[in-house]
Enzyme design. Structure first.
Site, mmCIF file in Angstrom:
data_model
loop_
_atom_site.group_PDB
_atom_site.id
_atom_site.type_symbol
_atom_site.label_atom_id
_atom_site.label_comp_id
_atom_site.label_asym_id
_atom_site.label_seq_id
_atom_site.Cartn_x
_atom_site.Cartn_y
_atom_site.Cartn_z
ATOM 1 N N LYS A 160 0.817 -1.211 0.000
ATOM 2 C CA LYS A 160 0.000 0.000 0.000
ATOM 3 C C LYS A 160 0.860 1.275 0.000
ATOM 4 C CE LYS A 160 -3.991 -2.201 2.191
ATOM 5 N NZ LYS A 160 -4.933 -2.139 3.336
ATOM 6 N N PHE A 195 -15.664 2.238 6.696
ATOM 7 C CA PHE A 195 -14.268 2.512 6.342
ATOM 8 C C PHE A 195 -14.031 2.621 4.840
ATOM 9 C CE2 PHE A 195 -14.676 -2.119 6.890
ATOM 10 C CZ PHE A 195 -14.223 -2.576 5.663
ATOM 11 N N ARG A 197 -1.557 -14.614 4.145
ATOM 12 C CA ARG A 197 -2.446 -13.986 5.131
ATOM 13 C C ARG A 197 -1.847 -14.096 6.538
ATOM 14 N NH1 ARG A 197 -6.475 -11.595 3.365
ATOM 15 N NH2 ARG A 197 -7.630 -11.549 5.329
ATOM 16 N N THR A 199 -5.365 -7.415 10.648
ATOM 17 C CA THR A 199 -5.649 -6.140 9.986
ATOM 18 C C THR A 199 -5.268 -4.957 10.868
ATOM 19 O OG1 THR A 199 -7.461 -7.188 8.782
ATOM 20 C CG2 THR A 199 -7.461 -4.788 8.857
ATOM 21 N N ARG A 256 2.510 -6.590 9.247
ATOM 22 C CA ARG A 256 1.784 -5.522 9.949
ATOM 23 C C ARG A 256 2.288 -5.334 11.377
ATOM 24 N NH1 ARG A 256 -3.885 -7.556 7.450
ATOM 25 N NH2 ARG A 256 -3.896 -6.277 5.562
ATOM 26 N N ASN A 276 -1.983 0.066 7.023
ATOM 27 C CA ASN A 276 -1.565 -1.249 7.521
ATOM 28 C C ASN A 276 -0.728 -2.044 6.516
ATOM 29 O OD1 ASN A 276 -3.538 -2.118 5.753
ATOM 30 N ND2 ASN A 276 -4.788 -3.135 7.304
ATOM 31 N N HIS A 317 -2.210 -5.690 1.425
ATOM 32 C CA HIS A 317 -3.470 -6.386 1.157
ATOM 33 C C HIS A 317 -3.097 -7.737 0.579
ATOM 34 C CE1 HIS A 317 -7.456 -7.258 -0.590
ATOM 35 N NE2 HIS A 317 -6.750 -7.755 -1.589
#
Length: 141
Positions: free
Chosen positions: A10, A58, A86, A92, A103, A113, A116
């Site tokens: 991100k 959100f 994951r 998250t 994270r 965070n 994705h």
């Protein structure tokens, strides 16, 4: 089972110049980065990609964040790549993410965070096709 999954680094990762560190976590987990590219999402693209969350509180902040700077989209490959990635991403909310996860070690807050990852095989296929053309994927076979 050998799988492919989509990863997005991100805007916070790109802005903070920690893409290499995040990629090291990915590669050290045994996943292979088979292709990646940097792009800048339009608002329309971000809204389309995250459309499943449109009714969530959100949604607008997420879209705003995802268009705030460049992202890096990647196709990862490996045994059980979806669940492995994951797990590597961590919770998250970085406050709940274990140390040693992306994270847990790098994320600043629940909005910024870092990453994705696809949450299912069906979504992995859909999300990879969202960012990569058949032509781009053809050379990966």
């Amino acid at each position: 089972m050998l799988e492919r999954t989509l990863s997005i680094l991100k805007p916070d990762v790109v802005k903070r110049n920690i893409t290499g560190q995040v990629n090291s976590y990915i590669e050290n987990s045994g996943l292979k980065i088979v292709t990646q590219k940097m792009c800048l999402l339009t608002r329309f693209q971000a809204e389309e990609f995250y459309a499943i969350h449109k009714s969530q509180h959100f949604f607008i902040p997420l879209v705003d964040f995802m268009v705030s700077g460049p992202i890096i989209v990647q196709v990862l490959e490996g045994e059980n790549a979806i669940s492995l990635y994951r797990e590597l991403m961590g919770a998250t909310d970085p406050k709940k993410a274990n140390p040693g996860t992306i994270r847990g070690d790098f994320a600043e807050n629940i909005d910024a965070n870092c990453v994705h990852g696809s949450d299912s095989l069906d979504n992995a296929v859909r999300e990879i096709r969202f960012f990569f053309s058949d032509y781009e994927l053809l050379s990966l076979k």
